[in-house]
Design a protein around this motif. Structure first.
Motif, PDB file in Angstrom:
ATOM      1  N   MET A  46       0.792  -1.158   0.000  1.00 26.79           N
ATOM      2  CA  MET A  46       0.000   0.000   0.000  1.00 26.79           C
ATOM      3  C   MET A  46       0.867   1.268   0.000  1.00 26.79           C
ATOM      4  O   MET A  46       0.474   2.233  -0.665  1.00 26.79           O
ATOM      5  CB  MET A  46      -0.870  -0.080   1.231  1.00 26.79           C
ATOM      6  CG  MET A  46      -1.682   1.067   1.429  1.00 26.79           C
ATOM      7  SD  MET A  46      -3.319   0.580   1.127  1.00 26.79           S
ATOM      8  CE  MET A  46      -4.107   1.924   1.426  1.00 26.79           C
ATOM      9  N   LYS A  47       1.900   1.218   0.730  1.00 26.77           N
ATOM     10  CA  LYS A  47       2.799   2.362   0.746  1.00 26.77           C
ATOM     11  C   LYS A  47       3.369   2.607  -0.637  1.00 26.77           C
ATOM     12  O   LYS A  47       3.543   3.762  -1.024  1.00 26.77           O
ATOM     13  CB  LYS A  47       3.926   2.106   1.735  1.00 26.77           C
ATOM     14  CG  LYS A  47       3.556   2.386   3.139  1.00 26.77           C
ATOM     15  CD  LYS A  47       4.799   2.261   3.966  1.00 26.77           C
ATOM     16  CE  LYS A  47       4.551   2.823   5.322  1.00 26.77           C
ATOM     17  NZ  LYS A  47       5.678   2.837   6.143  1.00 26.77           N
ATOM     18  N   GLN A  48       3.635   1.559  -1.364  1.00 28.23           N
ATOM     19  CA  GLN A  48       4.179   1.709  -2.706  1.00 28.23           C
ATOM     20  C   GLN A  48       3.159   2.388  -3.615  1.00 28.23           C
ATOM     21  O   GLN A  48       3.521   3.224  -4.439  1.00 28.23           O
ATOM     22  CB  GLN A  48       4.514   0.326  -3.294  1.00 28.23           C
ATOM     23  CG  GLN A  48       5.718  -0.313  -2.706  1.00 28.23           C
ATOM     24  CD  GLN A  48       6.994   0.412  -3.157  1.00 28.23           C
ATOM     25  OE1 GLN A  48       6.992   1.247  -4.058  1.00 28.23           O
ATOM     26  NE2 GLN A  48       8.068   0.120  -2.466  1.00 28.23           N
ATOM     27  N   GLN A  49       1.927   2.062  -3.469  1.00 30.77           N
ATOM     28  CA  GLN A  49       0.891   2.622  -4.292  1.00 30.77           C
ATOM     29  C   GLN A  49       0.703   4.116  -3.997  1.00 30.77           C
ATOM     30  O   GLN A  49       0.510   4.926  -4.904  1.00 30.77           O
ATOM     31  CB  GLN A  49      -0.425   1.878  -4.011  1.00 30.77           C
ATOM     32  CG  GLN A  49      -1.089   1.429  -5.238  1.00 30.77           C
ATOM     33  CD  GLN A  49      -2.325   0.603  -4.891  1.00 30.77           C
ATOM     34  OE1 GLN A  49      -2.708   0.447  -3.728  1.00 30.77           O
ATOM     35  NE2 GLN A  49      -2.923   0.075  -5.905  1.00 30.77           N
ATOM     36  N   ILE A  50       0.793   4.493  -2.755  1.00 30.68           N
ATOM     37  CA  ILE A  50       0.647   5.905  -2.369  1.00 30.68           C
ATOM     38  C   ILE A  50       1.835   6.706  -2.929  1.00 30.68           C
ATOM     39  O   ILE A  50       1.658   7.822  -3.407  1.00 30.68           O
ATOM     40  CB  ILE A  50       0.536   6.023  -0.835  1.00 30.68           C
ATOM     41  CG1 ILE A  50      -0.761   5.367  -0.369  1.00 30.68           C
ATOM     42  CG2 ILE A  50       0.569   7.476  -0.396  1.00 30.68           C
ATOM     43  CD1 ILE A  50      -0.949   5.333   1.118  1.00 30.68           C
ATOM     44  N   LYS A  51       3.008   6.112  -2.875  1.00 28.30           N
ATOM     45  CA  LYS A  51       4.203   6.780  -3.419  1.00 28.30           C
ATOM     46  C   LYS A  51       4.038   7.022  -4.901  1.00 28.30           C
ATOM     47  O   LYS A  51       4.361   8.110  -5.406  1.00 28.30           O
ATOM     48  CB  LYS A  51       5.462   5.946  -3.171  1.00 28.30           C
ATOM     49  CG  LYS A  51       6.071   6.125  -1.857  1.00 28.30           C
ATOM     50  CD  LYS A  51       7.370   5.331  -1.855  1.00 28.30           C
ATOM     51  CE  LYS A  51       8.079   5.475  -0.551  1.00 28.30           C
ATOM     52  NZ  LYS A  51       9.306   4.728  -0.499  1.00 28.30           N
ATOM     53  N   ARG A  52       3.564   6.040  -5.606  1.00 28.02           N
ATOM     54  CA  ARG A  52       3.393   6.189  -7.052  1.00 28.02           C
ATOM     55  C   ARG A  52       2.353   7.273  -7.361  1.00 28.02           C
ATOM     56  O   ARG A  52       2.509   8.069  -8.292  1.00 28.02           O
ATOM     57  CB  ARG A  52       2.951   4.875  -7.672  1.00 28.02           C
ATOM     58  CG  ARG A  52       4.064   3.923  -7.820  1.00 28.02           C
ATOM     59  CD  ARG A  52       3.610   2.697  -8.584  1.00 28.02           C
ATOM     60  NE  ARG A  52       4.635   1.670  -8.437  1.00 28.02           N
ATOM     61  CZ  ARG A  52       4.404   0.399  -8.420  1.00 28.02           C
ATOM     62  NH1 ARG A  52       3.170  -0.053  -8.533  1.00 28.02           N
ATOM     63  NH2 ARG A  52       5.383  -0.444  -8.298  1.00 28.02           N
ATOM     64  N   ILE A  53       1.271   7.279  -6.595  1.00 26.25           N
ATOM     65  CA  ILE A  53       0.231   8.261  -6.820  1.00 26.25           C
ATOM     66  C   ILE A  53       0.778   9.671  -6.554  1.00 26.25           C
ATOM     67  O   ILE A  53       0.510  10.612  -7.306  1.00 26.25           O
ATOM     68  CB  ILE A  53      -1.001   7.965  -5.936  1.00 26.25           C
ATOM     69  CG1 ILE A  53      -1.666   6.665  -6.405  1.00 26.25           C
ATOM     70  CG2 ILE A  53      -2.000   9.111  -5.974  1.00 26.25           C
ATOM     71  CD1 ILE A  53      -2.781   6.177  -5.516  1.00 26.25           C
ATOM     72  N   VAL A  54       1.564   9.826  -5.493  1.00 28.32           N
ATOM     73  CA  VAL A  54       2.136  11.121  -5.163  1.00 28.32           C
ATOM     74  C   VAL A  54       3.121  11.551  -6.256  1.00 28.32           C
ATOM     75  O   VAL A  54       3.129  12.719  -6.681  1.00 28.32           O
ATOM     76  CB  VAL A  54       2.805  11.081  -3.759  1.00 28.32           C
ATOM     77  CG1 VAL A  54       3.615  12.343  -3.506  1.00 28.32           C
ATOM     78  CG2 VAL A  54       1.766  10.891  -2.680  1.00 28.32           C
ATOM     79  N   ILE A  55       3.915  10.645  -6.736  1.00 29.33           N
ATOM     80  CA  ILE A  55       4.904  10.977  -7.787  1.00 29.33           C
ATOM     81  C   ILE A  55       4.182  11.379  -9.067  1.00 29.33           C
ATOM     82  O   ILE A  55       4.544  12.367  -9.721  1.00 29.33           O
ATOM     83  CB  ILE A  55       5.865   9.796  -8.012  1.00 29.33           C
ATOM     84  CG1 ILE A  55       6.770   9.637  -6.812  1.00 29.33           C
ATOM     85  CG2 ILE A  55       6.679   9.992  -9.279  1.00 29.33           C
ATOM     86  CD1 ILE A  55       7.688   8.434  -6.878  1.00 29.33           C
ATOM     87  N   VAL A  56       3.150  10.630  -9.432  1.00 29.58           N
ATOM     88  CA  VAL A  56       2.401  10.965 -10.646  1.00 29.58           C
ATOM     89  C   VAL A  56       1.700  12.322 -10.461  1.00 29.58           C
ATOM     90  O   VAL A  56       1.670  13.149 -11.388  1.00 29.58           O
ATOM     91  CB  VAL A  56       1.393   9.836 -10.984  1.00 29.58           C
ATOM     92  CG1 VAL A  56       0.421  10.272 -12.073  1.00 29.58           C
ATOM     93  CG2 VAL A  56       2.118   8.584 -11.403  1.00 29.58           C
ATOM     94  N   ALA A  57       1.174  12.586  -9.287  1.00 29.26           N
ATOM     95  CA  ALA A  57       0.492  13.853  -9.033  1.00 29.26           C
ATOM     96  C   ALA A  57       1.483  15.025  -9.116  1.00 29.26           C
ATOM     97  O   ALA A  57       1.174  16.086  -9.696  1.00 29.26           O
ATOM     98  CB  ALA A  57      -0.193  13.813  -7.678  1.00 29.26           C
ATOM     99  N   VAL A  58       2.647  14.859  -8.542  1.00 29.47           N
ATOM    100  CA  VAL A  58       3.665  15.910  -8.604  1.00 29.47           C
ATOM    101  C   VAL A  58       4.100  16.122 -10.056  1.00 29.47           C
ATOM    102  O   VAL A  58       4.274  17.262 -10.516  1.00 29.47           O
ATOM    103  CB  VAL A  58       4.861  15.566  -7.691  1.00 29.47           C
ATOM    104  CG1 VAL A  58       6.032  16.498  -7.935  1.00 29.47           C
ATOM    105  CG2 VAL A  58       4.441  15.599  -6.244  1.00 29.47           C
ATOM    106  N   PHE A  59       4.244  15.028 -10.787  1.00 28.75           N
ATOM    107  CA  PHE A  59       4.650  15.130 -12.186  1.00 28.75           C
ATOM    108  C   PHE A  59       3.594  15.867 -13.009  1.00 28.75           C
ATOM    109  O   PHE A  59       3.906  16.757 -13.800  1.00 28.75           O
ATOM    110  CB  PHE A  59       4.921  13.722 -12.742  1.00 28.75           C
ATOM    111  CG  PHE A  59       5.329  13.721 -14.176  1.00 28.75           C
ATOM    112  CD1 PHE A  59       6.581  14.175 -14.561  1.00 28.75           C
ATOM    113  CD2 PHE A  59       4.460  13.284 -15.172  1.00 28.75           C
ATOM    114  CE1 PHE A  59       6.962  14.180 -15.876  1.00 28.75           C
ATOM    115  CE2 PHE A  59       4.837  13.294 -16.496  1.00 28.75           C
ATOM    116  CZ  PHE A  59       6.088  13.730 -16.851  1.00 28.75           C
ATOM    117  N   LEU A  60       2.314  15.513 -12.808  1.00 27.35           N
ATOM    118  CA  LEU A  60       1.250  16.172 -13.535  1.00 27.35           C
ATOM    119  C   LEU A  60       1.114  17.639 -13.121  1.00 27.35           C
ATOM    120  O   LEU A  60       0.845  18.519 -13.951  1.00 27.35           O
ATOM    121  CB  LEU A  60      -0.081  15.434 -13.313  1.00 27.35           C
ATOM    122  CG  LEU A  60      -0.220  14.067 -14.007  1.00 27.35           C
ATOM    123  CD1 LEU A  60      -1.529  13.397 -13.607  1.00 27.35           C
ATOM    124  CD2 LEU A  60      -0.153  14.225 -15.501  1.00 27.35           C
TER     125      LEU A  60
END
Length: 188
Positions: free
Chosen positions: A1-15
């Motif tokens: 779950m932590k991995q999924q939150i990290k990916r979502i945060v990275i994608v959000a920052v990128f967007l």
């Protein structure tokens, strides 16, 4: 779950970063953009390339007389160009000059008059005159005498102009008889 939150945060920052970069470009008014500046540097001038001058040395042959130019050929029509007038050459090939002799005086009188002339702006100089044969034969111990001269000039007309000027300025006050004499070149 932590991995999924990290990916979502990275994608959000990128967007979010992409949005910050491209959104101003999309919504920017084309009229508010600054026009491109044009160069105000002029084109280089067209300068013709001249051929390099060839230097030549004059040929001087010993024993040949100096060229004496007649007065008609030396005269210059424009008075502003009078400095270009060619001087008259003497027998030695040197320019003939003219000076004004104000008189022959004792050393102290000559120096005093020389000082007055130089402060008045004249090119004055002294020449020592040898004692005459009459005073030497009489055995008189005469103080050395010096001639006070003004000049020299290359043309006699210039000397005449200065003679008239000095007659008006100085000669009347001191009772001098100003004469024009040929300039004598002396080595030092």
């Amino acid at each position: 779950m932590k991995q999924q939150i990290k990916r979502i945060v990275i994608v959000a920052v990128f967007l979010l970063a992409l949005g910050l970069i491209f959104l101003p470009m999309i919504f920017d008014d084309p009229e508010t953009r600054q026009p491109r500046l044009q160069s105000r540097i002029p084109p280089p001038p067209a300068v013709p390339v001249l051929p390099e001058p060839v230097q030549t040395r004059p040929v001087i042959i010993a024993g040949t007389p100096a060229a004496i130019v007649p007065a008609e050929q030396r005269a210059v029509a424009d008075p502003a160009e009078a400095w270009r007038e060619l001087p008259i050459l003497d027998e030695q090939g040197l320019p003939r000059g003219w000076s004004l002799q104000l008189g022959v005086f004792t050393e102290s009188e000559a120096r005093q008059l020389l000082g007055e002339l130089m402060t008045a702006g004249y090119r004055a100089y002294l020449r020592e005159r040898p004692s005459t044969e009459a005073t030497a034969a009489a055995g008189a111990n005469e103080a050395p005498r010096s001639a006070v001269l003004v000049g020299p000039w290359l043309t006699r007309e210039t000397a005449l102009d200065y003679q008239a000027k000095l007659n008006g300025d100085l000669a009347a006050d001191l009772g001098l008889a100003i004469t024009i004499i040929p300039y004598e070149l002396r080595s030092f």
